[in-house]
Scaffold this active site. Structure first.
Site, PDB file in Angstrom:
ATOM      1  N   ASN A   1       1.222   5.207  -3.090  1.00  0.00           N
ATOM      2  CA  ASN A   1       0.167   4.298  -3.513  1.00  0.00           C
ATOM      3  C   ASN A   1       0.255   4.059  -5.016  1.00  0.00           C
ATOM      4  OD1 ASN A   1      -2.345   2.784  -3.057  1.00  0.00           O
ATOM      5  ND2 ASN A   1      -3.210   4.342  -4.390  1.00  0.00           N
ATOM      6  N   GLU A   2       0.413   2.801  -5.389  1.00  0.00           N
ATOM      7  CA  GLU A   2       0.493   2.424  -6.809  1.00  0.00           C
ATOM      8  C   GLU A   2       1.408   3.376  -7.572  1.00  0.00           C
ATOM      9  OE1 GLU A   2      -3.554   2.191  -8.288  1.00  0.00           O
ATOM     10  OE2 GLU A   2      -3.768   0.144  -7.578  1.00  0.00           O
TER      11      GLU A   2
ATOM     12  N   GLU B   1     -10.210   7.448  -5.587  1.00  0.00           N
ATOM     13  CA  GLU B   1     -11.383   8.127  -6.152  1.00  0.00           C
ATOM     14  C   GLU B   1     -11.765   9.312  -5.267  1.00  0.00           C
ATOM     15  OE1 GLU B   1     -10.279   5.072  -7.741  1.00  0.00           O
ATOM     16  OE2 GLU B   1     -11.614   4.231  -6.235  1.00  0.00           O
TER      17      GLU B   1
ATOM     18  N   TYR C   1     -19.678   1.051  -4.411  1.00  0.00           N
ATOM     19  CA  TYR C   1     -18.647   0.141  -4.922  1.00  0.00           C
ATOM     20  C   TYR C   1     -19.154  -1.294  -5.118  1.00  0.00           C
ATOM     21  CZ  TYR C   1     -13.636  -0.319  -5.901  1.00  0.00           C
ATOM     22  OH  TYR C   1     -12.422  -0.461  -6.518  1.00  0.00           O
TER      23      TYR C   1
ATOM     24  N   GLU D   1      -5.318  -4.874  -2.434  1.00  0.00           N
ATOM     25  CA  GLU D   1      -6.632  -4.392  -2.873  1.00  0.00           C
ATOM     26  C   GLU D   1      -7.262  -5.497  -3.698  1.00  0.00           C
ATOM     27  OE1 GLU D   1      -6.596  -0.724  -5.086  1.00  0.00           O
ATOM     28  OE2 GLU D   1      -5.903   0.471  -3.389  1.00  0.00           O
TER      29      GLU D   1
ATOM     30  N   TYR E   1      -7.260   4.754   4.351  1.00  0.00           N
ATOM     31  CA  TYR E   1      -6.456   5.842   3.810  1.00  0.00           C
ATOM     32  C   TYR E   1      -6.539   7.050   4.736  1.00  0.00           C
ATOM     33  CZ  TYR E   1      -6.018   4.247  -1.131  1.00  0.00           C
ATOM     34  OH  TYR E   1      -5.704   3.608  -2.300  1.00  0.00           O
TER      35      TYR E   1
END
Ligand SMILES: *[C@@H]1O[C@H](CO)[C@@H](O)[C@H](O)[C@H]1NC(C)=O
Ligand SMILES: *[C@@H]1O[C@H](CO)[C@@H](O)[C@H](O)[C@H]1NC(C)=O
Ligand SMILES: *[C@@H]1O[C@H](CO)[C@@H](O)[C@H](O)[C@H]1NC(C)=O
Ligand SMILES: *[C@@H]1O[C@H](CO)[C@@H](O)[C@H](O)[C@H]1NC(C)=O
Length: 648
Positions: free
Chosen positions: A181-182, A123, A326, A261, A77
């Site tokens: 994004n999404e 996030e 994560y 993803e 990103y």
């Protein structure tokens, strides 16, 4: 002629010190359902890595480990707010040298899937959008709102021309570029906005580049997220792979299957247990996808760290901790895990593995206990912390109105009347974003927290000074609440009265810490131990021991029995600690911020209460991370798994 031309290019490359390759071609083959690279069928097996979450000195190590796992691509990103912290002030050097990162990936032999936003979720604070966009109070982010579009056009006009030389067509590593994004998960569903972005990307990057979108693997997401002329891909974690790709086939009947993803783990929140996702589950679905010939990007392959104030939050308000480990195949600190080898064993069945050793896990060192002495409280140090001086107004102003993006603001007023009995000081509209530390005449009286505790009782004479230190705990990064104003965003009341007459101090704490401006506390009469103290700084130092080879090494700082706060080492902001809320107990300290030559300085801002008593306080440096400590809250965040309902 051709040879001469080639020689000239080589000369140019030497002169400019970069090593972009020869121009190539990359495209979608709708007949054979695959990507084509230089005419050959190509499938990526990729992993996500965010350069903004890893110290620059470790970029190469982490990329090499990804390469040695058998990956042929990475995905990253570009967080807009990281590169343009205030309008028109761009920062692309040092830790933010995105071009160097792209170049490293290429040198190692990895293709790049680029996700330049403008919105990234991730996030990350406000999903990567700069908080200064909120200068226009009612801006509709991620839509055709003209003010939003003007800012996006200007930013992309800076960014995309920097990206262009790194496209595969131009000899660089970037094979595909994501638009937004999404977007299908966002309420606005503004096709004109997506069309505008597509045109903007094409105008800067050219017609050839493969643009794509990513959405949840369900028709309801793809409906608003996909757009004609941009290749639609999906994202989903371990589970029913066939069902998930069926969703992509609704949007793209032909072309390569792509999971942009594939979740190797999941994100944490303060106050809910640390996520673990089993290696076996991750390996199983990965194997199934690769067997189908699908393209897969694993999110995350290495999560890294939300240093400073960069973490985001979910809605209802639940901020993410400092670690972005994560439960990924490479740990927060880049360690090789069982999951790494499980994934590598799957990839081995589909690709020839690169030769050579896997870079080993970097060693960690426990430097032991470090004593800290008490420095000034925030209120004592206001002169030093508030470079710009206070702002006065009748009603409270937000961080943005005060021209501050991150950190802490002190709001000061007076009790308008005598409060002889406990009187509620309240935020009736839940307008403390996000947590406030309240004191009256220098005595800590309580904490107000967004969505959780909206009232504290105060007593005191009329005219007593009320200090309210408000912490921005990270902006919401997902959903319709991303216009997340910080500070006192609505009026406070005392009993039935609205509090007025505010003096507000924007605090430049990071500058004061890194310049060593904080002084020792003025001697006070020892007060009886209390559950809550004034927000106070502490400081100590430690020396890297002699005679042990290869120090300094990475370490973890642990603050046993401390409450909540922020910690710096040698002026570098490591992030927030909150062991009393959990699950994160230790903070990652990269060796790159430590010094062999001089003492290393630890500065802590404790907001609640330090475990010092009459004696000294201390912190510990340990060689073992603890990310799954006990939690103290009922905040629950559902893990997003693919569900059949998504197809309805
Ligand atoms: C997975 O989904 C497909 C398509 O919806 C379905 O036919 C199949 O039964 C599912 N498999 C399992 C194990 O649930
Ligand atoms: C405030 O004081 C009142 C009266 O003593 C009490 O009922 C109330 O629970 C207190 N509220 C808080 C938040 O402590
Ligand atoms: C506080 O209340 C006043 C008077 O009702 C109002 O004008 C003002 O907008 C309010 N401020 C905030 C931040 O809500
Ligand atoms: C720590 O602080 C001391 C005293 O201000 C200073 O001399 C030293 O250089 C600092 N250490 C580092 C690594 O910056």
């Amino acid at each position: 002629m051709a040879l001469l031309g080639f020689g000239n290019i080589l000369l140019l490359l030497l002169l400019f010190g970069n090593s972009l390759g020869a121009p190539g071609s990359f495209s979608v083959d709708y007949k054979k359902d695959c990507f084509r690279k230089d005419g050959e069928e190509f499938r990526f097996i990729s992993g996500s890595i965010h350069y903004s979450r890893i110290p620059r000195v470790y970029w190469k190590d982490r990329l090499l480990k990804m390469y040695m796992a058998g990956l042929n691509a990475i995905q990253t990103y570009i967080p807009w707010n990281y590169h343009e912290e205030s309008p028109g002030q761009y920062s692309f050097s040092g830790e933010r040298d995105m071009e160097y990162f792209l170049q490293l990936a290429q040198d190692i032999g990895l293709m790049v899937i680029l996700r330049p936003g403008p919105y990234i979720c991730g996030e990350w604070d406000m999903g990567g959008l700069p908080a200064w966009l909120l200068n226009k109070k009612d801006i509709v982010l991620r839509s055709s709102d003209p003010d939003y579009i003007a800012a996006v056009d200007k930013w992309m006009g800076k960014l995309l021309p920097m990206i262009k030389p790194y496209l595969y067509q131009n000899g660089g590593p970037i094979i595909t570029v994501q638009v937004e994004n999404e977007y299908g998960s966002y309420f606005a569903c503004d096709y004109n906005y997506m069309r505008h972005l597509t045109k903007l990307f094409r105008s800067h990057l050219g017609e050839e580049v493969v643009l794509f979108t990513t959405d949840g693997a369900g028709l309801k997401f793809l409906k608003c997220g996909s757009i004609q002329g941009v290749y639609a891909t999906v994202d989903f974690g371990p589970g029913n792979v066939t069902a998930a790709f069926n969703a992509q086939r609704h949007a793209e009947p032909h072309g390569p299957l792509v999971n942009s993803e594939y979740y190797t783990g999941w994100l944490d929140h303060w106050g809910s247990p640390h996520f673990f996702v089993s290696s076996a589950a991750v390996a199983k679905s990965l194997n199934e996808m690769l067997a189908m010939g699908a393209n897969v990007n694993m999110y995350m392959f290495i999560g890294g760290t939300n240093f400073g104030y960069w973490n985001g939050a979910n809605s209802p308000y639940g901020p993410q901790p400092t670690s972005y480990d994560y439960d990924a195949p490479l740990s927060e600190a880049g360690d090789l895990t069982k999951k790494y080898f499980a994934i590598r064993d799957v990839i081995k069945m589909y690709r020839k593995m690169p030769e050579g050793p896997i870079p080993p896990t970097t060693p960690k060192y426990g430097y032991g206990t470090v004593g800290l002495k008490r420095l000034q409280t925030i209120s004592d140090a206001l002169e030093i912390l508030s470079f710009s001086g206070p702002v006065k107004s009748i009603y409270p102003q937000t961080f943005i109105e005060l021209n501050q993006a991150f950190g802490y603001v002190l709001y000061r007023t007076k009790l308008p009347v005598n409060c002889n009995t406990p009187t509620p000081l309240s935020s009736p509209l839940n307008g403390i974003h996000d947590r406030a530390y309240v004191s009256v005449d220098g005595v800590a009286v309580g904490i107000i927290e967004r969505n959780k505790a909206l009232t504290v009782n105060v007593t005191g004479k009329g005219g007593s000074q009320v200090d309210i230190l408000v912490e921005n705990m990270g902006r919401i990064n997902y959903g319709r609440d991303i216009n997340d104003f910080k500070g006192l965003v609505s009026n406070l009341t005392l009993g039935k009265d609205t509090l007025t007459g505010w003096t507000m101090y924007s605090l430049s704490i990071d500058e004061a810490v890194s310049q060593g401006l904080l002084g020792e506390t003025k001697p006070t009469v020892p007060s009886p131990p209390a559950a809550l103290s004034l927000p106070t700084f502490y400081e100590g130092s430690f020396i890297i021991p002699d005679g042990i080879p290869d120090l300094p090494q990475d370490t973890y700082i642990k603050l046993p029995k401390w409450g909540k706060g922020q910690v710096w080492i040698n002026g570098f902001n490591l992030g927030r600690y909150w062991p009393s809320r959990g699950p994160q107990v230790t903070l990652y300290v990269p060796a790159s911020i430590l010094s062999n030559a001089v003492p290393n300085n630890v500065t802590v801002l404790e907001l609640e209460d330090a475990p010092c008593g009459p004696g000294p306080c201390s912190v510990e440096f340990t060689d073992t991370p603890i990310l799954n400590g006990p939690v103290q809250s009922d905040f629950k965040q559902q893990r997003r798994l693919f569900s059949k309902d998504d197809l309805l």
